[in-house]
Design an enzyme around this catalytic site. Sequence first.
Site, mmCIF file in Angstrom:
data_model
loop_
_atom_site.group_PDB
_atom_site.id
_atom_site.type_symbol
_atom_site.label_atom_id
_atom_site.label_comp_id
_atom_site.label_asym_id
_atom_site.label_seq_id
_atom_site.Cartn_x
_atom_site.Cartn_y
_atom_site.Cartn_z
ATOM 1 N N TYR A 145 12.219 48.368 25.066
ATOM 2 C CA TYR A 145 12.901 49.554 24.548
ATOM 3 C C TYR A 145 11.964 50.666 24.096
ATOM 4 C CZ TYR A 145 16.750 46.304 24.794
ATOM 5 O OH TYR A 145 17.668 45.404 25.256
ATOM 6 N N LYS A 169 40.352 34.555 33.382
ATOM 7 C CA LYS A 169 39.494 33.377 33.188
ATOM 8 C C LYS A 169 40.294 32.080 33.220
ATOM 9 C CE LYS A 169 39.504 34.105 28.170
ATOM 10 N NZ LYS A 169 38.684 34.509 27.029
ATOM 11 N N LYS A 202 39.084 28.096 34.655
ATOM 12 C CA LYS A 202 39.190 27.040 33.646
ATOM 13 C C LYS A 202 40.119 25.923 34.128
ATOM 14 C CE LYS A 202 39.210 28.902 29.093
ATOM 15 N NZ LYS A 202 39.873 29.940 28.285
ATOM 16 N N GLU A 232 40.384 24.942 36.988
ATOM 17 C CA GLU A 232 39.612 24.169 37.977
ATOM 18 C C GLU A 232 38.398 23.489 37.335
ATOM 19 O OE1 GLU A 232 40.069 23.628 41.264
ATOM 20 O OE2 GLU A 232 41.961 24.743 41.377
ATOM 21 N N SER A 258 25.978 41.360 33.050
ATOM 22 C CA SER A 258 26.218 40.812 31.728
ATOM 23 C C SER A 258 27.690 40.557 31.494
ATOM 24 C CB SER A 258 25.715 41.790 30.671
ATOM 25 O OG SER A 258 25.778 41.185 29.416
#
Length: 640
Positions: free
Chosen positions: A123, A435, A439, A441, A568
């Site tokens: 940074y 989601k 989940k 699976e 991200s």
Amino acid sequence: METPRSRSFATLGGVLSRHLLCALQARPSGLLKQTALNKIPGRFQLHQEALPHLPVPPLQQTLDRYLLALQPIISPEELSHTQELVAEFRKPGGVGERLQKGLERRARKTENWLSDWWLKTAYLEYRLPVVVHSSPGVVLPKQDFLDRQGQLRFAAKLIEGILDFKTMIDNETLPVEYMGGKPLCMNQYYQILSSCRIPGPKRDSIVNYAKGKKQSRHITVVHNFQFFELDVYNSDGSPLTADQLFIQLEKIWNTSLQTNKEPIGILTTNHRNSWAKAYNNLLKDKTNKESVRVIEKSICTVCLDAPMPRVSEDIYKSRVAAQMLHGGGSRLNSGNRWFDKTLQFIIAEDGSCGLVYEHAPSEGPPIVALLDHIVEFTKKPEVGKSPTVPLPMPKKLRFNITPEIKNDIEKAKQNLNIMVEDLDIKVTVFHQFGKGFPKSEKISPDAFIQLALQLAYYRMYGHACATYESASLRMFRLGRTDTIRSTSVDSLKFVQSMDSPDKSEKADLLRKATQAHREYTDMAIRGNAIDRHLLGLKLQAIEDLVSMPELFMDTAYAVAMHFNLSTSQVPAKTDCVMCFGPVVPDGYGVCYNPMEEHINFAISAFNSCADTNAARMAHYLEKALLDMRILLQAAPKSKL
């Protein structure tokens, strides 16, 4: 002339860092439990001291894993050359061992062997503008304002929510977060309010006014490029109510109706070296210096923006993302910012809102936790009547614009407008499932999305690339992030199999690849990933003034650090999405928030690169997600 030292810093500051975003990693939701803290003085410090120190991974382990990570992204010839360099580096008594011992010594002497180095290289020494290249934005759901009063009422309630959160920080009653049953470092929460980045000629610095006796009592409000100091506490120390804040915001609005002011905030969008020169120039004048200090010391900035140009519904969110990242250029809202301020909340007349934050003090999760708190707070009804004590007029900050400063502003405008034109950003909501499907699976939703990104990229370009996903190191004291390398031998096998007709075990390859991603994630959050360790060895070599080891001058290392996909996962309760720019000229920035029934994606690229296109990537990503669902639904349940 580029020396090994300068080249190493160029690589560190550039490819390795940009914003190296955000993540509350790749954990199935539900692992982030919260436990209330009792109000005990110094409790934060006690909590921090109980956290383990970041380990220095074993050298052999990192070197073996480095070679494994290179396999899917470089040619066999290049790999063979790198294997020789690794063998040389790891010789007993050789340079690798010496640097490793230096790192271990540093780890014994410091609270966190990485955090200071990381802050500087990722940074503070990074010289490209914070706008687009470093600071992430967040797009919040659109508000429905009937009129200007609606905008100001919402802003008032939002400020009240910020102050409510600040009380928890000040009283150290902020709930401690847990991941996988382990308490997390809460330090970043204590860095995000009342702090600001200060430009310097070679390295920036951060000031924090949250500590000490003279704590900040004001926020900065910007409207029509004009800055105001708004005291947000009554004389008895109680925070102003939303009603009181609304009255103060109206006063600000009514005294800043003229729109012909010089956009002094645009200076903060420039290249850091240019801004550092302009900053010194600006501060020569006493009035300017006092005004700048008021902005730097404020708790946060609230930007009351002009409405965005009207656009069709399908591109609206993408336009808001651009507004959050850069303000739309010198003719729109970019002058209505102070981009060095850690937190800037943005509320436009048309109901578009969100925030942009300067990345140096914090990753995304603490910012999103703060946002979740504020958004919930804005929905609460007002309690009781506010005191009718007359409040002082908010103070308008004055700036004396010399011809030289005017010239600096004009140059910054030109540079910014080029950046604005160059940013290609697409915010998309994937509605087919959220989601919940992975989940069901028994697959980590994060691993599933990362595999879809691998598949999309491979279908677009015919090869895999170095992929960065940020992993939280907050299990450790002062922990920041490490890298989950999503491209693996297993991910490559899966994506190669996907479009070939004769592979029957595609679903098993998919499950195996998601499992490999899961394992790398667990390894990373436990401090055993390779990227920060390699960076530490490299910085140790620079600190010891030894010649740069060949390993770090190797083409393969440059390829490994050239993240065409910088990604991200930043989960939030609020239906929002974080966004950020790519970290390399020919790359993508991808951030996502997986909700139960849908997934919010923000994908960025640069228009100046003919090979990248954010909308095209979004299209391929959607197709990859759907194809992977079909694959799993059609396959018999795996024994994996």
